[in-house]
Write a protein that holds these residues in place. Structure first.
Motif, PDB file in Angstrom:
ATOM      1  N   THR A  29       7.032   2.367   9.802  1.00 34.58           N
ATOM      2  CA  THR A  29       6.512   1.315   8.809  1.00 34.58           C
ATOM      3  C   THR A  29       5.892  -0.002   9.152  1.00 34.58           C
ATOM      4  OG1 THR A  29       8.886   1.771   7.782  1.00 34.58           O
ATOM      5  CG2 THR A  29       8.100  -0.349   7.434  1.00 34.58           C
ATOM      6  N   ALA A  32       2.307   1.170   9.390  1.00 32.45           N
ATOM      7  CA  ALA A  32       1.631   1.412   8.194  1.00 32.45           C
ATOM      8  C   ALA A  32       1.083  -0.199   7.858  1.00 32.45           C
ATOM      9  CB  ALA A  32       2.510   2.010   7.238  1.00 32.45           C
ATOM     10  N   ASN A  33       2.149  -0.911   8.073  1.00 24.70           N
ATOM     11  CA  ASN A  33       1.718  -2.516   7.409  1.00 24.70           C
ATOM     12  C   ASN A  33       0.604  -2.900   8.276  1.00 24.70           C
ATOM     13  OD1 ASN A  33       3.845  -3.620   5.220  1.00 24.70           O
ATOM     14  ND2 ASN A  33       5.186  -2.010   6.573  1.00 24.70           N
ATOM     15  N   LEU A  35      -1.788  -1.372   9.642  1.00 19.59           N
ATOM     16  CA  LEU A  35      -2.955  -0.795   9.110  1.00 19.59           C
ATOM     17  C   LEU A  35      -3.680  -1.489   7.688  1.00 19.59           C
ATOM     18  CD1 LEU A  35      -4.695   1.483  10.103  1.00 19.59           C
ATOM     19  CD2 LEU A  35      -3.299   3.151   9.106  1.00 19.59           C
ATOM     20  N   MET A  36      -2.545  -1.804   6.927  1.00 18.63           N
ATOM     21  CA  MET A  36      -2.806  -2.181   5.494  1.00 18.63           C
ATOM     22  C   MET A  36      -3.103  -3.635   5.791  1.00 18.63           C
ATOM     23  SD  MET A  36       0.076  -0.941   2.668  1.00 18.63           S
ATOM     24  CE  MET A  36       1.724  -1.239   3.676  1.00 18.63           C
ATOM     25  N   LEU A  37      -2.743  -4.479   6.690  1.00 19.42           N
ATOM     26  CA  LEU A  37      -3.170  -5.854   7.013  1.00 19.42           C
ATOM     27  C   LEU A  37      -4.701  -5.810   7.434  1.00 19.42           C
ATOM     28  CD1 LEU A  37      -2.795  -8.760   7.574  1.00 19.42           C
ATOM     29  CD2 LEU A  37      -1.749  -8.284   9.760  1.00 19.42           C
ATOM     30  N   LYS A  39      -6.853  -3.420   7.074  1.00 19.15           N
ATOM     31  CA  LYS A  39      -7.744  -2.803   5.816  1.00 19.15           C
ATOM     32  C   LYS A  39      -7.783  -3.953   4.580  1.00 19.15           C
ATOM     33  CE  LYS A  39      -7.618   2.181   6.891  1.00 19.15           C
ATOM     34  NZ  LYS A  39      -7.145   3.295   6.532  1.00 19.15           N
ATOM     35  N   SER A  40      -6.868  -4.711   4.541  1.00 20.70           N
ATOM     36  CA  SER A  40      -6.852  -5.717   3.355  1.00 20.70           C
ATOM     37  C   SER A  40      -8.071  -6.443   3.725  1.00 20.70           C
ATOM     38  CB  SER A  40      -5.845  -6.377   3.181  1.00 20.70           C
ATOM     39  OG  SER A  40      -5.516  -7.102   4.104  1.00 20.70           O
TER      40      SER A  40
END
Ligand code: FAD
Length: 106
Positions: A29, A32-33, A35-37, A39-40
Motif C-alpha cells: 500500500t 502504491a501510494n 508511486l501515485m504521488l 505519477k500525479s
C-alpha cells in the motif's frame, strides 16, 4: 501563474523529506501510494513545462519505490536533472540523508 522558484523549493522539500522518511521495507500500500504521488506530478503540478519535463524524466527512469535509500537516490537524480537543465550545480547524492534526514554531522 505560481512563483515557480518558491513552488519548486517547497515541492522539493516535501518530496525529499517524504523520501527520507519513507520506510526501508514499505508495504504494498505504501509503495502504491508513493508511486501515485510521483505519477500525479506530471498531471497536476501547476508549472506546466516543469510537469511535462518531469513526466518525460520519470518515463525514462521509472520511480524506484522499493525502499527509502533507493527512493531518496532516485529522487536526488531526478532533481539533479532539473538542476542541470537550469544551469544549477549538481547535488552530491551521498549527502541526501545529511540534508533531508539527519542534519550535519557534529
Ligand atoms: P532547489 O532546486 O529548489 O533545491 C532546494 C534545496 O534542495 C537546495 O537548496 C539543496 O539543499 C537541495 N538539493 C538540491 N539539489 C538536490 C538534489 N539533487 N537532491 C537532493 N537535494 C537537493 N524550475 C524551472 O525553472 N524550470 C523547470 O522546468 C522546473 N522543473 C521542476 C520540476 C519539478 C518536479 C520541481 C519540484 C521543480 C522544478 N523547477 C523548475 C523548480 C526548480 O527545480 C527549483 O526548485 C527552483 O529553481 C528553486 O531553486 P533553488 O536553487 O532554490 O533550489
Amino acid at each position: 501563474p505560481p512563483d515557480v522558484e518558491q513552488l519548486g523549493r517547497a515541492t522539493w522539500t516535501f518530496l525529499h523529506a517524504t523520501a527520507a522518511y519513507y520506510p526501508e521495507k514499505p508495504t504494498p500500500t505504501q509503495r502504491a501510494n508513493m508511486l501515485m504521488l510521483l505519477k500525479s506530478l506530471p498531471v497536476l503540478y501547476p508549472c506546466t513545462w516543469c510537469a511535462q519535463d518531469f513526466g518525460e524524466s520519470i518515463e525514462e527512469n521509472k520511480p524506484d519505490v522499493s525502499g527509502r535509500v533507493a527512493l531518496s537516490r532516485w529522487l536526488c537524480e531526478r532533481h539533479n536533472e532539473v538542476n542541470e537543465k537550469l544551469g544549477k550545480e549538481r547535488f552530491d547524492c551521498a549527502k541526501v540523508d545529511e540534508r533531508w534526514k539527519d542534519g550535519p554531522p557534529d
